[in-house]
Motif scaffolding. Sequence first.
Motif, PDB file in Angstrom:
ATOM      1  N   GLU A  73      78.763  31.677  50.657  1.00 19.08           N
ATOM      2  CA  GLU A  73      78.461  32.807  51.546  1.00 19.08           C
ATOM      3  C   GLU A  73      79.180  32.627  52.885  1.00 19.08           C
ATOM      4  OE1 GLU A  73      74.310  33.516  52.464  1.00 19.08           O
ATOM      5  OE2 GLU A  73      74.789  35.346  53.589  1.00 19.08           O
TER       6      GLU A  73
ATOM      7  N   ASN B  52      78.322  39.328  53.925  1.00 18.69           N
ATOM      8  CA  ASN B  52      77.234  40.182  54.422  1.00 18.69           C
ATOM      9  C   ASN B  52      77.814  41.473  54.987  1.00 18.69           C
ATOM     10  OD1 ASN B  52      74.681  38.392  54.339  1.00 18.69           O
ATOM     11  ND2 ASN B  52      76.230  37.063  55.279  1.00 18.69           N
TER      12      ASN B  52
ATOM     13  N   GLU C 293      76.634  41.196  50.191  1.00 19.75           N
ATOM     14  CA  GLU C 293      75.196  41.064  50.408  1.00 19.75           C
ATOM     15  C   GLU C 293      74.745  42.203  51.306  1.00 19.75           C
ATOM     16  OE1 GLU C 293      73.791  37.191  51.512  1.00 19.75           O
ATOM     17  OE2 GLU C 293      75.055  36.183  50.024  1.00 19.75           O
TER      18      GLU C 293
ATOM     19  N   ASP D  15      70.036  41.238  49.703  1.00 23.95           N
ATOM     20  CA  ASP D  15      69.703  40.074  50.542  1.00 23.95           C
ATOM     21  C   ASP D  15      68.294  40.211  51.126  1.00 23.95           C
ATOM     22  OD1 ASP D  15      70.104  37.709  51.920  1.00 23.95           O
ATOM     23  OD2 ASP D  15      71.775  38.441  53.124  1.00 23.95           O
TER      24      ASP D  15
ATOM     25  N   LYS E 115      68.233  38.427  46.231  1.00 24.43           N
ATOM     26  CA  LYS E 115      68.194  37.147  46.922  1.00 24.43           C
ATOM     27  C   LYS E 115      66.858  37.064  47.642  1.00 24.43           C
ATOM     28  CE  LYS E 115      71.440  34.452  49.659  1.00 24.43           C
ATOM     29  NZ  LYS E 115      72.706  34.565  50.406  1.00 24.43           N
TER      30      LYS E 115
HETATM   31 MG    MG Z   1      73.273  36.883  53.398  1.00 23.25          MG
END
Ligand code: MG
Length: 281
Positions: A59, A118, A150, A180, A201
């Motif tokens: 990530e 993200n 995400e 997320d 997640k």
């Molecule tokens: Mg994240």
Amino acid sequence: KAKASGRNNYHIFDESIQQAINEKALIKNGIREALKDDLFELMYQPLFDLREWRTTSVEALLRSKSAALAGKTTLDIIEVAEQTGQIVKIDKWVFKKACQFAKIINQDSDERIKVSINVSSFQIGQSDFVKFIKNALTEVGVSPRCIELEITETVMMDSFEANRQKLDELRQLGIHIHLDDFGTGFSSLNYMKNLPIDDVKIDKSFIDSMLHSERDQKITKAIVDLAHNIGLKVTVEGVESEAQFEMLRTYECDVLQGYFISKPLSEDDIIAFIQNEKVKR
Ligand code: MG
Ligand code: C2E
Ligand code: MG
Ligand code: MG
């Protein structure tokens, strides 16, 4: 007397608002400077796949080298950037940079490592969102299969249908979409049901209390089973101890992330981490 203290309260109230405004202005200027002088960087945190027993994804997490932003957390920076609209520039910079790294880390590897990025709701709302991503992938020359996005539940607060279509289009290119911070919003199940996603997640807040709360254990296990039943994978963030790692393994989670596995690392260090993991296997 009442009048005096009233004025006094008003004064204090005024000051704290003024402080918040100054703080925000400082961060805003810091962000502007960091964008201009190339003072942002990305760190990468491993996402460890329990079935393959290796890191299959990393990530990308934003960090700043700017003195003006010293002591500010990523969340402080992101929060202001979302209010000022600077997040669009940041997210575009992050996306390109992360794609370049996806290319580097897959250069002489037979096993694909994905880079997970993200994206803020503001960014998805941009009319050129899909076009920007397609162009960036072509420009950098990296496969969409190396990229994961995400998104959080706030992504879908406005223009649900338009955003759903954008995500669908990206997913058809082969980009995986992860939901997320799952479980922290107001309508997680609604999003789980209606969004084109591949993975949920589970938020760190569930994991923090899990070891001591049978209730949280049951909720976590139920989310895992529910997600699996509708064909989604489950990632868990914020795994800090071996006890948590083992418990989540017995729950049949798919992917774990957290300080127990590794903190976010620089480009060189994450490459070494993955190399080292290969040697050990
Ligand atoms: Mg994240
Ligand atoms: P997130 O996407 O949920 O990322 C996980 C956060 O938890 C990261 O914080 C990570 O460093 C931290 N973390 C990971 N494992 C552990 C652990 O075991 N224990 C603890 N205590 N923390 C752990 P970070 O890097 O400060 O990022 C905070 C948030 O800022 C992210 O939460 C994400 O929402 C946002 N963010 C970070 N980078 C970007 C970016 O490039 N673009 C956008 N739009 N948002 C970003
Ligand atoms: Mg998260
Ligand atoms: Mg989180």
